[in-house]
Structure formats: C-alpha cells, structure tokens
Enzyme design. Sequence first.
Site, short mmCIF file in Angstrom:
data_model
loop_
_atom_site.label_atom_id
_atom_site.label_comp_id
_atom_site.label_asym_id
_atom_site.label_seq_id
_atom_site.Cartn_x
_atom_site.Cartn_y
_atom_site.Cartn_z
N ASP A 1 0.78 -1.21 -0.02
CA ASP A 1 0.02 0.01 0.01
C ASP A 1 0.89 1.38 0.03
OD1 ASP A 1 0.78 -0.52 2.78
OD2 ASP A 1 -0.71 1.00 3.38
N HIS B 1 6.46 9.50 0.87
CA HIS B 1 5.19 10.39 1.14
C HIS B 1 5.13 11.70 0.89
CE1 HIS B 1 5.15 7.55 5.43
NE2 HIS B 1 5.53 7.04 4.48
N GLU C 1 0.29 -0.71 5.78
CA GLU C 1 1.29 -0.04 6.76
C GLU C 1 1.41 1.70 6.66
OE1 GLU C 1 5.07 1.69 8.26
OE2 GLU C 1 4.18 2.16 6.11
ZN LIG Z 1 7.11 2.23 4.04
#
Ligand SMILES: [Zn+2]
Length: 456
Positions: A97, A424, A159
């Site tokens: 994910d 991210h 996660e």
């Molecule tokens: Zn990661």
Amino acid sequence: MTDDALTPAQIQQIRDRVAELMPQVRADLEELVRIPSVSASSFDQSQVTRSADAVAELLRREGLDVEVVVEGGRPAVIGHLDGPEGAPTVTLYAHHDVQPPGDDADWDSSPFEPEEREGRLYGRGAADDKAGVMAHVAALRAHAGNLPVGVTVFVEGEEESGSPSLGTILEKHGDRLAADAIVIADSGNWDIGTPALTTTLRGGIRVVVRVQTLDHSVHSGMFGGAAPDATTALVRLLASLHDADGTVAVAGLDAGEAADIDYDEQRFRAESGLLDGVSLIGSGSILSRLWNKPSITTIGIDATSIDKASNTLSAKAAAKISVRLAPTQDPLVAFERVREHLEAHAPWGARLTVELEEHGSGFAADANGPVYDEARASFADAWGTEPVDMGVGGSIPFISDFSARFPDASIIVTGVEDPDTRAHGANESLHLGEFEKVCVAEAVFLARLGALRSAH
Ligand SMILES: [Zn+2]
C-alpha cells in the site's frame, strides 16, 4: 574475511544474474506503481485489493505457495517456498500500500505513471515500498530453481495506515512468518554509495497536560498580581521540560549514543531549515540527539486565542506534548517519569491532570551474531563499502510488534530509500543504481545464509 561462506566468483555470478534481471524487475515495479493502492480509507480500496493480487501473482510465478489474507483490514500477501532440507528460513517483509499522492500539481509527473528522470524513477510507491516488494522478488529470481534458504514473503497492505490488523495477522498467521532472520525492507540507506542497516528506531509517547489555577476566569484588574493565571502557569511548566541549552530535563529517561557517522551542523541546518542565529538544542553528537536521546516537543496548546482575549486571568489551559524516546526505553516507564516531572514542577501549586494519549515502543536490534555478519558482508559485496549502522528518529511501530512476536529471530531492517527519496511527499523517487545494489545485497544475503549452514 578469511572464512567467507561464498567465493568471490559466486558473488560475481549473483551480481551478473541480478544485472540481467533488472529490466524485468523494473518493468514489474512500474506495473505495481500504476496501481494506486492508497490504504487511507477515503481512497478506492478495490485498488489495494488489485495490488495485493498483483503481488500474489508475482510470487506465484516464482513458485511460492501464496495466500492473500484479510483479517479485518487491508489484504496482505503471504507466500512460502521451502529451501533445502535443514536450511535456515528467512521472512521477507514489505508493504504494497502507499500514501495518498497529495496535490497532483506538486508533482512534476503523474504520481501513478512512473517516469524516469536522471537515473531516478518517479512515482508514488516507486520507492516506499513497492521497490521493497520488488527487491524480494528480485532476490527470489536470482536463485530461481535453487533457493539456498527457506523463504516466506509477507507483504502487508496497510502499513501507511498504521497497520491496524497486523496484530490479528500475527496472531492468526504468525507461525507461518517465524524464521531465523526477518528482513524488513522499508527503510533506506545512509547516502548514495553508502549502504546502511537501520539498527535503531525511537519510540514515543503523546501526553496531554491540563492546568487549572482558578475555579473560573476572573478580572485581571481586580485579581491580577495576587492570583496566577493558568496560561502563564502552563508556559512555566512547559519551560521546565528543558534545561537552558535545550537538553531534556526530565530525570530518569534513557539516552544512548549513535554510531560515529559523519553528519555536521551545516548539513543539519540546511536539511532542517533552521534559521540563521537560532542555535541547536541538546548535547552530544547531532545524530545521538536525533536517534538515541529523548526529545520533547509541544505540539499543541489550548489557551485563549489573541482574537478572543480579554482582561481576565484564565482558569484553565492545556498542552499536548510529543516525547520521542531512546530506542530501548519502555514507553510506559517514560510516561511515569514525565508525569512525575510535570507534577513536581507545577508552578504555584496549580492543579494538573496528565493523560497518556498514545505510546509506541522503539526498536534496538541486537546487531551482532552470524546473521548480522552475513548481512553486513552482503552489503559490502553489493556496494564495495561496509554498511553503517543507522538510526531513525521516528518510529515504525510494526517493527516492535515483529520483535515482540519473534524474539529469537534476527531482525534486519533494510530499504531502498536514500536522502532524496521523498517518501510520502510529492515527487517520490527511487535511485535506480542504488536499487540494483539493494537487490544484489538481498540475493547475496540469501546465498550467504544458505552457505553459512553448510559451512558449519
Ligand atoms: Zn514504507
């Protein structure tokens, strides 16, 4: 090293084999990146299922016995392939994910359409952590038909959403994940050209402290000067948490030292955006402050806002503090130390309530023994330079779940990221040259572990 388990020729053979495999590994990685498997619940969860199925298919093609498991959360993939009789077993972890892409306008190319620019592959999940998945697949392919160890692959699907069902998965399927070594490919290397094993992670607690000095707010002209207001009391209380040089002043918290790695103040200032003239806080090496010592940050305050201010003594005020903890620190013990400190420093007898909102354990690998020796040797084989022991100042809570569930396994935290990866963030990317080395290191590691057993 004189008792090397592998000959230089065998190692070169693995390097060559991985080099041959990289075009297909890269193509498969791109296919995974094209699936927008964002596990945050506001996104289309059928995409997470699609990516679990894609990972399952990749593992099946390598001959693994594969199952997609769902235990109340997002689908995880578990695959297993036996090694030679009596060979050690290795569990390989990654997650399929990804984080939400954020604003498309911040990306220089579409987040879910991988694009190569200057030796880096851009896309959400191109590094974190679909490249981790593909490093495992590459290692399996490098040994196709002749796997030197038993391998279990565990690819989680949530996660990036805090692994809510990992506890249940470990409870119900943990026996299948038990191994002599667990490779968690979800961190990174120190720099381009310098591999690292992530051997420590900090833990953390979040604490809410509420201060009350008066039964109700009162006029500052009539009572100010003799009665304390809660906001000022709170500010004094928060100030007590650090010494004058910014070292955490809470007694009894663990603190350690980082490995001796070059990281100077100039680099830290540039990376953190620290303003000219603002000094660093704390003491000891900068990396020790970031990785091995506690830190305390006030992350929120409830007090009267400036717009709503009137000439009154506030009766109540509150703050939320985030405390990062040394890797070995028990978070509940740390909370007791923080609570004791706050109670002992309540200014002017102010009433306090102190509440633990959240806690998570850190991780300190027992980075010794034959498995770690072989891991270090494998990194040196792949990069031509010894790996450094790296810390991470944040937490990866699931790693402590693994170490609690499998106390006898050597847990090795590796990864594909480098300082420019921007996991991210917008323009996340993978350094393709380093990625090949990650794949070589993992393939060599499996071979070294297998040979270790036959050599002893
Ligand atoms: Zn990661």
